[in-house]
Scaffold this motif. Structure first.
Motif, PDB file in Angstrom:
ATOM      1  N   THR A 145      -4.530  79.783  34.294  1.00 31.88           N
ATOM      2  CA  THR A 145      -3.535  80.689  33.710  1.00 31.88           C
ATOM      3  C   THR A 145      -2.680  79.929  32.711  1.00 31.88           C
ATOM      4  OG1 THR A 145      -3.463  82.074  35.697  1.00 31.88           O
ATOM      5  CG2 THR A 145      -1.602  82.230  34.203  1.00 31.88           C
ATOM      6  N   TYR A 146      -2.514  80.520  31.537  1.00 28.50           N
ATOM      7  CA  TYR A 146      -1.750  79.911  30.456  1.00 28.50           C
ATOM      8  C   TYR A 146      -0.641  80.873  30.062  1.00 28.50           C
ATOM      9  CZ  TYR A 146      -0.812  77.792  25.848  1.00 28.50           C
ATOM     10  OH  TYR A 146      -0.226  77.198  24.760  1.00 28.50           O
ATOM     11  N   VAL A 147       0.605  80.367  30.006  1.00 25.39           N
ATOM     12  CA  VAL A 147       1.770  81.199  29.702  1.00 25.39           C
ATOM     13  C   VAL A 147       2.407  80.724  28.406  1.00 25.39           C
ATOM     14  CG1 VAL A 147       4.010  82.039  30.528  1.00 25.39           C
ATOM     15  CG2 VAL A 147       2.170  81.563  32.168  1.00 25.39           C
ATOM     16  N   GLU A 148       2.715  81.670  27.518  1.00 22.57           N
ATOM     17  CA  GLU A 148       3.385  81.350  26.258  1.00 22.57           C
ATOM     18  C   GLU A 148       4.388  82.438  25.931  1.00 22.57           C
ATOM     19  OE1 GLU A 148       4.835  79.544  24.252  1.00 22.57           O
ATOM     20  OE2 GLU A 148       3.140  78.568  23.236  1.00 22.57           O
ATOM     21  N   GLU A 149       5.523  82.027  25.351  1.00 25.48           N
ATOM     22  CA  GLU A 149       6.512  83.023  24.956  1.00 25.48           C
ATOM     23  C   GLU A 149       6.298  83.399  23.491  1.00 25.48           C
ATOM     24  OE1 GLU A 149      10.337  81.345  25.766  1.00 25.48           O
ATOM     25  OE2 GLU A 149      10.420  80.227  23.884  1.00 25.48           O
TER      26      GLU A 149
ATOM     27  N   GLN B  11      21.967  77.123  14.674  1.00 26.01           N
ATOM     28  CA  GLN B  11      22.766  77.895  15.627  1.00 26.01           C
ATOM     29  C   GLN B  11      21.845  78.685  16.556  1.00 26.01           C
ATOM     30  OE1 GLN B  11      25.003  80.976  13.617  1.00 26.01           O
ATOM     31  NE2 GLN B  11      23.290  81.483  12.252  1.00 26.01           N
ATOM     32  N   PHE B  12      22.437  79.200  17.629  1.00 26.44           N
ATOM     33  CA  PHE B  12      21.694  80.067  18.530  1.00 26.44           C
ATOM     34  C   PHE B  12      21.798  81.507  18.040  1.00 26.44           C
ATOM     35  CE2 PHE B  12      22.271  76.425  21.313  1.00 26.44           C
ATOM     36  CZ  PHE B  12      21.045  76.367  21.960  1.00 26.44           C
ATOM     37  N   VAL B  13      20.663  82.176  17.967  1.00 29.04           N
ATOM     38  CA  VAL B  13      20.625  83.570  17.516  1.00 29.04           C
ATOM     39  C   VAL B  13      19.882  84.402  18.554  1.00 29.04           C
ATOM     40  CG1 VAL B  13      20.722  83.004  15.064  1.00 29.04           C
ATOM     41  CG2 VAL B  13      18.509  83.120  16.214  1.00 29.04           C
ATOM     42  N   PRO B  14      20.256  85.684  18.716  1.00 28.44           N
ATOM     43  CA  PRO B  14      19.556  86.528  19.686  1.00 28.44           C
ATOM     44  C   PRO B  14      18.182  86.949  19.152  1.00 28.44           C
ATOM     45  CG  PRO B  14      21.248  87.791  18.538  1.00 28.44           C
ATOM     46  CD  PRO B  14      21.394  86.373  18.082  1.00 28.44           C
ATOM     47  N   ARG B  15      17.152  86.753  19.951  1.00 33.02           N
ATOM     48  CA  ARG B  15      15.790  87.143  19.567  1.00 33.02           C
ATOM     49  C   ARG B  15      15.139  87.873  20.731  1.00 33.02           C
ATOM     50  NH1 ARG B  15      14.991  86.916  14.327  1.00 33.02           N
ATOM     51  NH2 ARG B  15      12.744  86.556  14.594  1.00 33.02           N
ATOM     52  N   LYS B  16      14.236  88.757  20.416  1.00 41.77           N
ATOM     53  CA  LYS B  16      13.493  89.478  21.449  1.00 41.77           C
ATOM     54  C   LYS B  16      12.255  88.667  21.806  1.00 41.77           C
ATOM     55  CE  LYS B  16      15.133  94.089  20.233  1.00 41.77           C
ATOM     56  NZ  LYS B  16      14.777  95.459  19.802  1.00 41.77           N
ATOM     57  N   ILE B  17      12.209  88.230  23.060  1.00 36.89           N
ATOM     58  CA  ILE B  17      11.149  87.323  23.509  1.00 36.89           C
ATOM     59  C   ILE B  17      10.320  88.017  24.592  1.00 36.89           C
ATOM     60  CG2 ILE B  17      10.623  85.082  24.510  1.00 36.89           C
ATOM     61  CD1 ILE B  17      11.914  84.938  21.742  1.00 36.89           C
ATOM     62  N   MET B  18       9.015  87.861  24.506  1.00 35.65           N
ATOM     63  CA  MET B  18       8.079  88.415  25.492  1.00 35.65           C
ATOM     64  C   MET B  18       7.072  87.331  25.862  1.00 35.65           C
ATOM     65  SD  MET B  18       5.339  91.520  24.993  1.00 35.65           S
ATOM     66  CE  MET B  18       4.261  90.528  23.937  1.00 35.65           C
ATOM     67  N   ASN B  19       6.879  87.102  27.139  1.00 33.20           N
ATOM     68  CA  ASN B  19       5.871  86.132  27.577  1.00 33.20           C
ATOM     69  C   ASN B  19       4.503  86.799  27.702  1.00 33.20           C
ATOM     70  OD1 ASN B  19       7.844  84.220  27.682  1.00 33.20           O
ATOM     71  ND2 ASN B  19       7.762  83.910  29.895  1.00 33.20           N
ATOM     72  N   LEU B  20       3.480  86.044  27.352  1.00 35.82           N
ATOM     73  CA  LEU B  20       2.098  86.428  27.665  1.00 35.82           C
ATOM     74  C   LEU B  20       1.603  85.499  28.763  1.00 35.82           C
ATOM     75  CD1 LEU B  20       0.307  87.105  24.252  1.00 35.82           C
ATOM     76  CD2 LEU B  20       1.256  88.767  25.852  1.00 35.82           C
ATOM     77  N   SER B  21       1.149  86.062  29.865  1.00 39.18           N
ATOM     78  CA  SER B  21       0.562  85.283  30.963  1.00 39.18           C
ATOM     79  C   SER B  21      -0.913  85.655  31.030  1.00 39.18           C
ATOM     80  CB  SER B  21       1.258  85.612  32.293  1.00 39.18           C
ATOM     81  OG  SER B  21       2.638  85.305  32.232  1.00 39.18           O
ATOM     82  N   SER B  22      -1.764  84.749  30.619  1.00 38.72           N
ATOM     83  CA  SER B  22      -3.185  85.062  30.478  1.00 38.72           C
ATOM     84  C   SER B  22      -4.026  84.171  31.374  1.00 38.72           C
ATOM     85  CB  SER B  22      -3.613  84.884  29.014  1.00 38.72           C
ATOM     86  OG  SER B  22      -2.777  85.652  28.161  1.00 38.72           O
ATOM     87  N   SER B  23      -5.045  84.756  31.994  1.00 42.11           N
ATOM     88  CA  SER B  23      -5.942  84.010  32.880  1.00 42.11           C
ATOM     89  C   SER B  23      -7.352  83.989  32.292  1.00 42.11           C
ATOM     90  CB  SER B  23      -5.974  84.640  34.282  1.00 42.11           C
ATOM     91  OG  SER B  23      -4.714  84.538  34.908  1.00 42.11           O
ATOM     92  N   PHE B  24      -8.049  82.881  32.558  1.00 44.77           N
ATOM     93  CA  PHE B  24      -9.388  82.681  31.998  1.00 44.77           C
ATOM     94  C   PHE B  24     -10.311  82.086  33.054  1.00 44.77           C
ATOM     95  CE2 PHE B  24      -6.090  82.045  28.806  1.00 44.77           C
ATOM     96  CZ  PHE B  24      -6.424  83.021  27.878  1.00 44.77           C
ATOM     97  N   ASP B  25     -11.603  82.373  32.899  1.00 44.73           N
ATOM     98  CA  ASP B  25     -12.633  81.803  33.771  1.00 44.73           C
ATOM     99  C   ASP B  25     -12.865  80.366  33.328  1.00 44.73           C
ATOM    100  OD1 ASP B  25     -14.963  81.052  35.080  1.00 44.73           O
ATOM    101  OD2 ASP B  25     -15.846  83.055  34.972  1.00 44.73           O
ATOM    102  N   HIS B  26     -12.445  79.415  34.164  1.00 44.80           N
ATOM    103  CA  HIS B  26     -12.488  78.009  33.765  1.00 44.80           C
ATOM    104  C   HIS B  26     -13.913  77.465  33.701  1.00 44.80           C
ATOM    105  CE1 HIS B  26     -10.518  74.513  32.534  1.00 44.80           C
ATOM    106  NE2 HIS B  26      -9.681  74.303  33.536  1.00 44.80           N
TER     107      HIS B  26
END
Length: 417
Positions: free
Chosen positions: A214-218, A373-388
């Motif tokens: 499983t690989y997770v990226e924002e 500076q810090f700015v507000p952003r809309k962030i969504m994670n993708l959590s994806s699984s693969f057959d190793h």
């Protein structure tokens, strides 16, 4: 009088057995010709079995949850004419109707755990609801008095206001008596049948035979959300409302064109990986009956609007129980999304025999440092699984990063080639 035997019909190509999920009759019931007598399930499709004759049911050959082989005796019906065997029962598709019989088991309490008898002055047993008028109950509740400790002098032990006064006069304080929470010893046994059992079997198969990575990226979807809002505002009445998923579908189409091993199915018995040029996108969908995966076929040939419309149609059909077997099978890669409940990270299970599944987590506004500076952003994670066995970690990361680029710069999704 004769006896007619209805046998389990052939409910699909290559299907050797089906699971009984519902009886519409019982022994002794009258039936008429074409009346539905049972429902069976195979491959997430429920099939109703009608009676070809009129008569009375005298025998049922299975219980809910049993698996019945094709051509095995299912029902015996007493008819007015000569008996026979049903050789051409014509099953008709019907919505899935999961059956989950409950059986409450109340274990006997060991002798050592039995509670001591209540004090003599409390004539009402603690386990029984004391008799009292609403006004008396309100008075006792407001003053913290447990009526189960008060002896009632009224008819059939009813507690009067005077009984409470006497209870207090004997030295009881206006404070709630400490009562230990009642012990709960009941259990429920739920037999998994129908779709729930199919899901359990498929999950067990996937986890036991597929080594997951499983690989997770924002993903910064701020620009995508702005584009989506604009397109929804200008959409035509006949167009489905756009969510993030149609854009993700188009991004996956572009990503698998560059890495075809991800749009594939793996036969681990034969050791053969089949790469598909057509992208049949499975969309994991929660329904009242359980998790189903309707399939948007040929996503590679659909626009964002077309993907949205077909996905909406299939999701409605799955939830209504009218999706066909073809609409629930044949996917080459799957998307899993829990919408607003998507959490921060998930570990989606691959839809066997596919080799990849892309999981969508919820969108949240987070402070992101832009270098000054810090700015507000809309962030969504993708959590994806693969057959190793098929996908190496580097390839999985490359695949997800390509999707990230497309979603963070959504104009790229609409560039052909």
């Amino acid at each position: 009088m004769g006896e007619f035997v209805i046998k389990m019909p052939d409910v699909g190509e290559g299907v050797a057995e089906a699971e009984l999920v519902e009886w519409h009759v019982k022994a002794g019931d009258p039936v008429r010709e074409d009346m539905v007598i049972a429902a069976v399930m195979t491959d997430k499709a429920t099939v109703e079995i009608p009676s070809p004759v009129t008569g009375t049911v005298v025998w049922l050959g299975a219980e809910i949850g049993d698996k019945i082989a094709v051509k095995a005796p299912l029902v015996r019906i007493e008819t007015a004419g000569e008996g026979g065997e049903d050789k051409a029962a014509a099953p008709a598709p019907a919505p899935p109707k999961p059956v989950q019989p409950l059986r409450l088991v109340e274990p006997a309490m060991p002798a050592a755990e039995k509670q001591p008898a209540a004090p003599r002055e409390a004539t009402a047993k603690l386990a029984e609801k004391p008799l009292a008028s609403p006004a008396v109950r309100l008075f006792a509740r407001e003053h913290g008095i447990d009526l189960r400790q008060v002896a009632g002098s009224g008819p059939v032990g009813r507690i009067l206001r005077e009984d409470i006064d006497q209870f207090v006069a004997r030295g009881a304080a206006f404070s709630p008596a400490p009562i230990a929470p009642a012990r709960k010893t009941a259990t429920e046994e739920i037999k998994l049948t129908g779709l729930r059992r199919r899901i359990a079997e498929k999950m067990s198969l996937a986890v036991s035979r597929i080594p997951h990575i499983t690989y997770v990226e924002e993903i910064d979807v701020t620009a995508l959300e702005e584009l989506r809002a604009t397109m929804n505002r200008d959409r035509k009445p006949e167009q489905a409302k756009l969510t993030v998923l149609p854009f993700l579908m188009r991004a996956i189409v572009k990503a698998v064109a560059e890495q075809p091993n991800f749009n594939a199915t793996f036969d681990d018995h034969a050791g053969i990986l089949t790469r598909h040029s057509a992208v049949h996108m499975g969309i994991a969908t929660q329904t009242p009956a359980g998790l189903m995966v309707p399939v948007v076929r040929h996503a590679e040939a659909r626009s964002v609007w077309d993907c949205a419309g077909e996905m909406s149609r299939l999701a409605d059909a799955a939830r209504a129980g009218t999706a066909t077997r073809d609409e629930l099978s044949g996917s080459t890669i799957t998307i899993s999304s829990l919408g607003a409940l998507g959490g921060v990270v998930s570990t989606p299970v691959i839809n066997h025999p596919e080799v990849a599944i892309v999981g969508v987590n919820k969108i949240a506004v987070r402070p992101i440092f832009d270098g000054t500076q810090f700015v507000p952003r809309k962030i969504m994670n993708l959590s994806s699984s693969f057959d190793h066995r098929i996908i190496d970690g580097w390839d999985a990361a490359t695949f997800v990063q390509r999707i990230r680029t497309l979603l963070e710069t959504p104009a790229l999704i609409f560039i052909e080639g």
